[in-house]
Motif scaffolding. Sequence first.
Motif, PDB file in Angstrom:
ATOM      1  N   ALA A   1     -68.685 -14.234 -10.606  1.00 21.78           N
ATOM      2  CA  ALA A   1     -67.746 -13.841 -11.660  1.00 21.78           C
ATOM      3  C   ALA A   1     -68.215 -12.572 -12.359  1.00 21.78           C
ATOM      4  O   ALA A   1     -67.408 -11.677 -12.660  1.00 21.78           O
ATOM      5  CB  ALA A   1     -67.594 -14.979 -12.670  1.00 21.78           C
TER       6      ALA A   1
ATOM      7  N   ASN B   1     -66.416 -19.865  -4.875  1.00 22.52           N
ATOM      8  CA  ASN B   1     -65.281 -20.703  -5.254  1.00 22.52           C
ATOM      9  C   ASN B   1     -65.155 -21.924  -4.348  1.00 22.52           C
ATOM     10  O   ASN B   1     -65.019 -23.058  -4.819  1.00 22.52           O
ATOM     11  CB  ASN B   1     -63.992 -19.883  -5.200  1.00 22.52           C
ATOM     12  CG  ASN B   1     -62.782 -20.686  -5.635  1.00 22.52           C
ATOM     13  OD1 ASN B   1     -62.474 -20.802  -6.812  1.00 22.52           O
ATOM     14  ND2 ASN B   1     -62.067 -21.251  -4.668  1.00 22.52           N
TER      15      ASN B   1
ATOM     16  N   LEU C   1     -63.337 -18.459 -11.472  1.00 21.61           N
ATOM     17  CA  LEU C   1     -64.657 -18.879 -11.000  1.00 21.61           C
ATOM     18  C   LEU C   1     -65.431 -19.614 -12.093  1.00 21.61           C
ATOM     19  O   LEU C   1     -66.052 -20.659 -11.840  1.00 21.61           O
ATOM     20  CB  LEU C   1     -65.449 -17.666 -10.524  1.00 21.61           C
ATOM     21  CG  LEU C   1     -65.036 -17.078  -9.170  1.00 21.61           C
ATOM     22  CD1 LEU C   1     -65.684 -15.716  -8.958  1.00 21.61           C
ATOM     23  CD2 LEU C   1     -65.423 -18.031  -8.043  1.00 21.61           C
TER      24      LEU C   1
ATOM     25  N   MET D   1     -59.795 -13.463 -11.505  1.00 21.85           N
ATOM     26  CA  MET D   1     -60.752 -14.047 -10.558  1.00 21.85           C
ATOM     27  C   MET D   1     -61.988 -14.571 -11.274  1.00 21.85           C
ATOM     28  O   MET D   1     -62.455 -15.687 -10.995  1.00 21.85           O
ATOM     29  CB  MET D   1     -61.163 -13.003  -9.518  1.00 21.85           C
ATOM     30  CG  MET D   1     -60.074 -12.558  -8.581  1.00 21.85           C
ATOM     31  SD  MET D   1     -60.699 -11.388  -7.346  1.00 21.85           S
ATOM     32  CE  MET D   1     -61.110  -9.984  -8.401  1.00 21.85           C
TER      33      MET D   1
ATOM     34  N   GLY E   1     -67.327 -13.984  -3.947  1.00 21.29           N
ATOM     35  CA  GLY E   1     -66.490 -14.779  -4.836  1.00 21.29           C
ATOM     36  C   GLY E   1     -65.841 -15.944  -4.117  1.00 21.29           C
ATOM     37  O   GLY E   1     -65.787 -17.068  -4.638  1.00 21.29           O
TER      38      GLY E   1
ATOM     39  N   PHE F   1     -58.109 -18.203  -8.869  1.00 20.71           N
ATOM     40  CA  PHE F   1     -58.900 -17.252  -8.085  1.00 20.71           C
ATOM     41  C   PHE F   1     -58.223 -16.835  -6.783  1.00 20.71           C
ATOM     42  O   PHE F   1     -58.160 -15.647  -6.444  1.00 20.71           O
ATOM     43  CB  PHE F   1     -60.271 -17.868  -7.777  1.00 20.71           C
ATOM     44  CG  PHE F   1     -61.083 -17.072  -6.794  1.00 20.71           C
ATOM     45  CD1 PHE F   1     -61.857 -16.000  -7.220  1.00 20.71           C
ATOM     46  CD2 PHE F   1     -61.066 -17.377  -5.438  1.00 20.71           C
ATOM     47  CE1 PHE F   1     -62.596 -15.248  -6.317  1.00 20.71           C
ATOM     48  CE2 PHE F   1     -61.808 -16.638  -4.526  1.00 20.71           C
ATOM     49  CZ  PHE F   1     -62.571 -15.569  -4.971  1.00 20.71           C
TER      50      PHE F   1
END
Length: 383
Positions: free
Chosen positions: A169, A15, A75, A71, A11, A108
């Motif tokens: 995601a 990002n 994303l 989160m 993640g 995020f």
Amino acid sequence: MNRRVAALFLGHLANDSLYSSLPPLLPLLVAAYGLSTALVGAIPAVYMMVASFLQPLFGQLFDKRGKTWMMSVGLLMGGLAVMSVGYMESYPAVVAAAAIGGLGSALFHPVATSLSSSVEGDDRASNVSVFMLGGNLGLSVGPLIILSTLTTFHIRGTFVALVLPAIAALILFRLRSRLSKPSMERAEGVRVNRLALLLVLLASVLRGTATITLITFLPLYITSLGLSVGVGGLMLTVMLLSGGVGMLVAGRIGDRFNKMLSASALLFSAGPAVLLFSGTSIETVWLLAGVMGFTLMSAHPLIVVIAHELLPERTGLASALTYGVAFGLSNLFIPLIGSAIDAVGFSRTLQAMAALPVLAGLATLLTYRMRVVRREPASASTV
């Protein structure tokens, strides 16, 4: 690697790849809208400022609600925003898209950083280090991802920016029930010293300023010595790769020894390396670039975990302060440092910059001495 840590790593990679996807688009945006350098430079600047200074808002929201799906929303918001840059019809719309992308990043970061230190076990610093390494790799691969389609689809090729964030995601959303808000508890009758928190933030800003200064100006300094742009780029790569290795090593050290003392030792070691960097032989410069990257970047995850332990019930806010706000404040100093280089030259400026990691180490060391105080009825120094 723990499955949950791996998901957070992915993640973070996804990002941060979004931010570094913007610079390759800037020449195309200049051609499309006839923008000046200042106007086109404002696009990634808006993204970064929103991403940095709105983090405390979402960090506190996570502390209160504990919603891990934030989160995934962040994303997707960031991926859609960067993708839309290639489809906008005006410059203000592009800036708005950059702001929305920064908003997604702000959503995020504090959640994911907080969760990275909450995975079960005694490897909190190691987990945060792996998570941060994902962000560094994301910054590295972002330009490659966006360039993979620009040659074929021109500016419309920004659709590729959504692919990796969407995958990350989905994975994080499916794991949301296994990712829980940190449950660290503060000992009864003990409250955190407010000054200790300020010292941790100060250490993070000083460390960040030194690191971002070197990342920004190292290639320029190398070319000022008469060497090629390629040599400057390779030396920056050495510094960043050494920093990635340093993060993993420091995480292990921090889990086995005192984190505050470990971070202080790393920062104190960075000072002499920065001081010696200017005015030495080119062979030594290569070595010092690696030492600077290793020491400066490896201290960051330790500082973040220290903040988590100082604010165990508000790790979202602690993450936002030592990650987002510190990064934003550090970037604000870069134009001033650039002006100093213009006024007195690279060597003198870099020598003065050597004081920053030393002061950061001192702030961290002082935090070790005053990290907690007992609750007193009339105390004005506690929160």
